[in-house]
Design a protein around this motif. Sequence first.
Motif, mmCIF file in Angstrom:
data_model
loop_
_atom_site.group_PDB
_atom_site.id
_atom_site.type_symbol
_atom_site.label_atom_id
_atom_site.label_comp_id
_atom_site.label_asym_id
_atom_site.label_seq_id
_atom_site.Cartn_x
_atom_site.Cartn_y
_atom_site.Cartn_z
ATOM 1 N N ALA A 60 -62.461 114.305 4.023
ATOM 2 C CA ALA A 60 -63.318 113.498 4.204
ATOM 3 C C ALA A 60 -62.029 113.105 5.700
ATOM 4 O O ALA A 60 -60.857 113.439 4.792
ATOM 5 N N ASP A 61 -62.233 113.060 6.560
ATOM 6 C CA ASP A 61 -61.160 112.645 7.279
ATOM 7 C C ASP A 61 -60.480 110.845 7.177
ATOM 8 O O ASP A 61 -59.374 111.139 7.858
ATOM 9 N N GLY A 62 -61.057 110.406 6.506
ATOM 10 C CA GLY A 62 -60.628 108.875 6.100
ATOM 11 C C GLY A 62 -59.609 108.904 5.032
ATOM 12 O O GLY A 62 -59.424 108.325 4.771
ATOM 13 N N LEU A 63 -59.520 110.170 4.235
ATOM 14 C CA LEU A 63 -58.612 110.397 2.861
ATOM 15 C C LEU A 63 -56.717 110.872 3.531
ATOM 16 O O LEU A 63 -56.891 111.278 4.188
ATOM 17 N N PRO A 64 -56.277 109.935 2.691
ATOM 18 C CA PRO A 64 -54.937 110.639 2.956
ATOM 19 C C PRO A 64 -54.683 111.929 2.696
ATOM 20 O O PRO A 64 -55.326 112.009 1.557
ATOM 21 N N ALA A 65 -53.881 112.448 3.033
ATOM 22 C CA ALA A 65 -53.593 114.590 3.289
ATOM 23 C C ALA A 65 -53.014 114.719 2.367
ATOM 24 O O ALA A 65 -52.817 115.417 1.962
ATOM 25 N N ASP A 66 -51.552 113.167 2.158
ATOM 26 C CA ASP A 66 -50.652 113.646 0.905
ATOM 27 C C ASP A 66 -51.226 112.837 -0.460
ATOM 28 O O ASP A 66 -50.250 113.415 -1.308
ATOM 29 N N VAL A 67 -52.294 113.214 -0.882
ATOM 30 C CA VAL A 67 -53.171 112.337 -1.971
ATOM 31 C C VAL A 67 -54.403 113.554 -2.208
ATOM 32 O O VAL A 67 -55.254 113.563 -1.245
ATOM 33 N N SER A 68 -54.578 114.403 -3.066
ATOM 34 C CA SER A 68 -55.579 115.244 -3.699
ATOM 35 C C SER A 68 -56.464 113.626 -4.584
ATOM 36 O O SER A 68 -56.123 113.878 -5.563
ATOM 37 N N HIS A 69 -57.141 113.876 -4.343
ATOM 38 C CA HIS A 69 -59.295 113.465 -4.827
ATOM 39 C C HIS A 69 -60.008 114.273 -5.536
ATOM 40 O O HIS A 69 -60.107 115.180 -4.999
ATOM 41 N N ALA A 70 -60.907 113.839 -6.026
ATOM 42 C CA ALA A 70 -61.513 114.762 -6.844
ATOM 43 C C ALA A 70 -62.652 114.305 -6.774
ATOM 44 O O ALA A 70 -63.018 112.813 -6.310
ATOM 45 N N PHE A 71 -63.771 114.944 -6.255
ATOM 46 C CA PHE A 71 -65.106 114.763 -5.745
ATOM 47 C C PHE A 71 -65.980 114.557 -6.786
ATOM 48 O O PHE A 71 -65.975 115.406 -7.662
ATOM 49 N N GLY A 72 -66.637 113.266 -6.982
ATOM 50 C CA GLY A 72 -66.934 113.143 -7.900
ATOM 51 C C GLY A 72 -68.252 113.149 -7.608
ATOM 52 O O GLY A 72 -69.251 114.056 -6.839
ATOM 53 N N VAL A 73 -69.813 112.485 -8.153
ATOM 54 C CA VAL A 73 -70.932 112.447 -8.060
ATOM 55 C C VAL A 73 -70.946 111.424 -7.324
ATOM 56 O O VAL A 73 -71.175 110.900 -6.975
ATOM 57 N N PHE A 74 -72.605 111.217 -6.932
ATOM 58 C CA PHE A 74 -72.426 110.185 -6.029
ATOM 59 C C PHE A 74 -72.060 110.163 -4.628
ATOM 60 O O PHE A 74 -71.521 109.083 -4.147
ATOM 61 N N ASP A 75 -71.420 111.081 -4.277
ATOM 62 C CA ASP A 75 -70.288 111.079 -3.085
ATOM 63 C C ASP A 75 -69.119 109.794 -3.091
ATOM 64 O O ASP A 75 -69.005 109.342 -1.634
ATOM 65 N N LYS A 76 -68.478 109.800 -3.804
ATOM 66 C CA LYS A 76 -67.039 109.254 -3.679
ATOM 67 C C LYS A 76 -66.157 110.151 -5.039
ATOM 68 O O LYS A 76 -66.755 111.145 -5.529
ATOM 69 N N THR A 77 -65.132 109.716 -4.529
ATOM 70 C CA THR A 77 -63.851 110.550 -5.197
ATOM 71 C C THR A 77 -64.236 109.495 -6.957
ATOM 72 O O THR A 77 -64.948 108.506 -6.506
ATOM 73 N N LEU A 78 -63.485 110.355 -8.343
ATOM 74 C CA LEU A 78 -63.918 109.712 -9.339
ATOM 75 C C LEU A 78 -62.863 108.312 -9.237
ATOM 76 O O LEU A 78 -63.344 107.878 -9.752
ATOM 77 N N CYS A 79 -61.492 107.742 -8.098
ATOM 78 C CA CYS A 79 -61.380 106.431 -8.531
ATOM 79 C C CYS A 79 -62.232 105.697 -7.516
ATOM 80 O O CYS A 79 -61.659 104.572 -7.689
ATOM 81 N N GLY A 80 -63.023 105.783 -6.849
ATOM 82 C CA GLY A 80 -63.972 104.923 -6.156
ATOM 83 C C GLY A 80 -64.374 105.045 -4.592
ATOM 84 O O GLY A 80 -65.057 104.552 -4.324
ATOM 85 N N ILE A 81 -63.078 105.608 -4.098
ATOM 86 C CA ILE A 81 -63.594 106.097 -2.947
ATOM 87 C C ILE A 81 -64.702 106.635 -2.203
ATOM 88 O O ILE A 81 -65.130 107.280 -2.713
ATOM 89 N N GLN A 82 -65.018 106.114 -1.429
ATOM 90 C CA GLN A 82 -66.259 106.718 -0.589
ATOM 91 C C GLN A 82 -65.864 106.954 1.452
ATOM 92 O O GLN A 82 -66.029 105.260 1.463
#
Length: 132
Positions: A60-82
């Motif tokens: 996503a455009d708003g995610l920092p490029a230097d951290v890799s996040h897992a895409f979970g269900v419900f259109d959020k990362t596993l850590c809760g970022i939407q």
Amino acid sequence: MECDVCGQAMWQWPVVPTAWEEEIWSCLWCHATTHVGGEWFEISRPQYLPVEMRWERAVADGLPADVSHAFGVFDKTLCGIQETGMSPSDHWWLPERANACGACLAAATAIDGRWPQVMRGEGARVSVARRL
């Protein structure tokens, strides 16, 4: 609907009906998914996958490029970022990489622990084919 993996309540995705009229249900606890209807199955239940093969990397455009996040269900990362326009990439999220989000790893590990051992083997989740 009750989850066949852990017995918790499942949530129905608000999807636009297709020609095959498939419903998608996801468990809020163990993240198991069940597809009902569709062209080939009455009920389709994807098998267990280990942490390193289960999640795609979130983009996503708003995610920092230097951290890799897992895409979970419900259109959020596993850590809760939407973020607007977030989607899974075509690549696995690799938890062993140095830039993997620690909170995503903690969530992925917790979710993995919610799958009973008896539900992890091949054929543990049964899909039911439509009879013609």
